[in-house]
Design a protein around this motif. Structure first.
Motif, PDB file in Angstrom:
ATOM      1  N   ASP A 133     -14.181   6.886   0.024  1.00 25.06           N
ATOM      2  CA  ASP A 133     -14.754   5.797  -0.325  1.00 25.06           C
ATOM      3  C   ASP A 133     -13.905   4.380  -0.280  1.00 25.06           C
ATOM      4  O   ASP A 133     -14.343   3.044  -0.717  1.00 25.06           O
ATOM      5  CB  ASP A 133     -16.230   5.620  -0.962  1.00 25.06           C
ATOM      6  N   GLU A 134     -12.730   4.332  -0.622  1.00 27.19           N
ATOM      7  CA  GLU A 134     -11.816   3.951  -0.977  1.00 27.19           C
ATOM      8  C   GLU A 134     -10.972   3.411  -0.008  1.00 27.19           C
ATOM      9  O   GLU A 134     -10.215   3.657   1.104  1.00 27.19           O
ATOM     10  CB  GLU A 134     -10.721   4.993  -2.907  1.00 27.19           C
TER      11      GLU A 134
ATOM     12  N   GLY B   4     -14.880  -3.591  -3.924  1.00 27.30           N
ATOM     13  CA  GLY B   4     -15.703  -3.101  -5.234  1.00 27.30           C
ATOM     14  C   GLY B   4     -16.055  -4.449  -5.506  1.00 27.30           C
ATOM     15  O   GLY B   4     -16.570  -4.840  -6.639  1.00 27.30           O
TER      16      GLY B   4
ATOM     17  N   ALA C 206     -15.626  -1.577   0.247  1.00 32.12           N
ATOM     18  CA  ALA C 206     -14.872  -0.774  -0.816  1.00 32.12           C
ATOM     19  C   ALA C 206     -13.601  -1.064  -1.443  1.00 32.12           C
ATOM     20  O   ALA C 206     -13.021  -0.355  -2.073  1.00 32.12           O
ATOM     21  CB  ALA C 206     -14.202   0.109   0.517  1.00 32.12           C
TER      22      ALA C 206
END
Length: 277
Positions: free
Chosen positions: A220-221, A186, A184
């Motif tokens: 999803d963050e 990235g 999450a």
């Protein structure tokens, strides 16, 4: 007091020198020559410092792999190879890959190795609670400067890694939850984490839902709370790694960070961190 940011910078910049061993074809080729596929070779080579490690020991110390994936590789690998063979194969692969990438030609090898080794040797004075590191700390130091540098960074990586697991446990973050949170951010493709760690899709989805219920994920963050937790884990990991870098003065640590940049960059530029690199 040791500068936390300099210590983190030194580790991060030099880490590619160690980390490439998980991607380069030289490793898979040497494991295959001994009769193991790349997956079994990974678990056997990294755990060989323990001796013929059980799957349970690897599940505990590697932390975030699905237990079934580990049990598929171990203990069956030890019917094919000995731990000593795997340790030798890993060193041979590291040497061949680093030389293929021209890492031995980077200026300052002797100085960088000397500084990294001092930090790694200081880490060896603090093995308590760091099982994977302690196992690697029993291995003899290579005489070749390039492999000496690789071994030093291997020790520093496992020392830090054991501390990272402790930080995750202290925050109540299990192995799969750690992967979901990592994805999450990235900074690492989630698809790579899913494939390489082999957690079933339904378990991954359940972990995501659990983290949403805890207020750490929104969709999803990461939420603000999730980002704060990740930062706490990283900060605590940095702090737990400091005993190693206390061997160096701030000037020496800054010098290591400066020198390490060129070594890490050479590994990256040579493509040694790409799959099949």
């Amino acid at each position: 007091m040791t500068d936390v940011q300099l210590a983190r910078q030194s580790w991060r910049r030099l880490e590619p020198v160690h980390g490439m061993i998980y991607f380069v074809p030289e490793a898979a080729e040497r494991y295959a020559a001994l009769g193991l596929d790349a997956q079994a070779g990974y678990f056997a080579s990294r755990s060989a410092a323990f001796g013929a490690a059980s799957p349970e020991l690897v599940i505990a110390t590697f932390y975030n792999f699905h237990p079934g994936l580990v049990r598929k590789a171990l203990p069956a690998a030890w019917d094919v190879v000995t731990p000593a063979q795997m340790i030798e194969a890993r060193y041979e692969a590291a040497d061949a890959a680093l030389r293929r990438g021209g890492v031995h030609e980077v200026p300052g090898l002797a100085e960088t190795t000397a500084l990294a080794r001092r930090a790694a040797e200081r880490a060896c004075e603090h093995p308590q609670g760091r099982a994977l590191f302690a196992a690697h700390a029993t291995l003899p130091w290579p005489s070749d400067p390039l492999l000496e540098l690789w071994h030093a960074q291997t020790l520093l990586r496992e020392f830090r890694g054991d501390g990272h697991v402790a930080a995750l446990l202290a925050e109540g973050i299990g192995p799969l939850e750690a992967l979901v949170l990592h994805g999450a951010t990235g900074t690492m493709p989630t698809v790579f984490l899913k494939v390489s760690r082999a957690w079933p899709a339904e378990e991954w989805l359940a972990a995501e839902e659990s983290l949403r219920e805890r207020g750490l994920l929104a969709g999803d963050e990461l939420t603000r709370e999730g980002r704060a937790l990740r930062q706490r884990v990283e900060d605590r990991t940095d702090e737990l790694a400091l005993p190693a870098y206390a061997a160096l003065s701030d000037d020496e640590l800054a010098r290591l960070a400066e020198l390490a940049r060129a070594f890490g960059r050479r590994v990256v530029d040579a493509g040694l961190l790409s799959i099949g690199g």
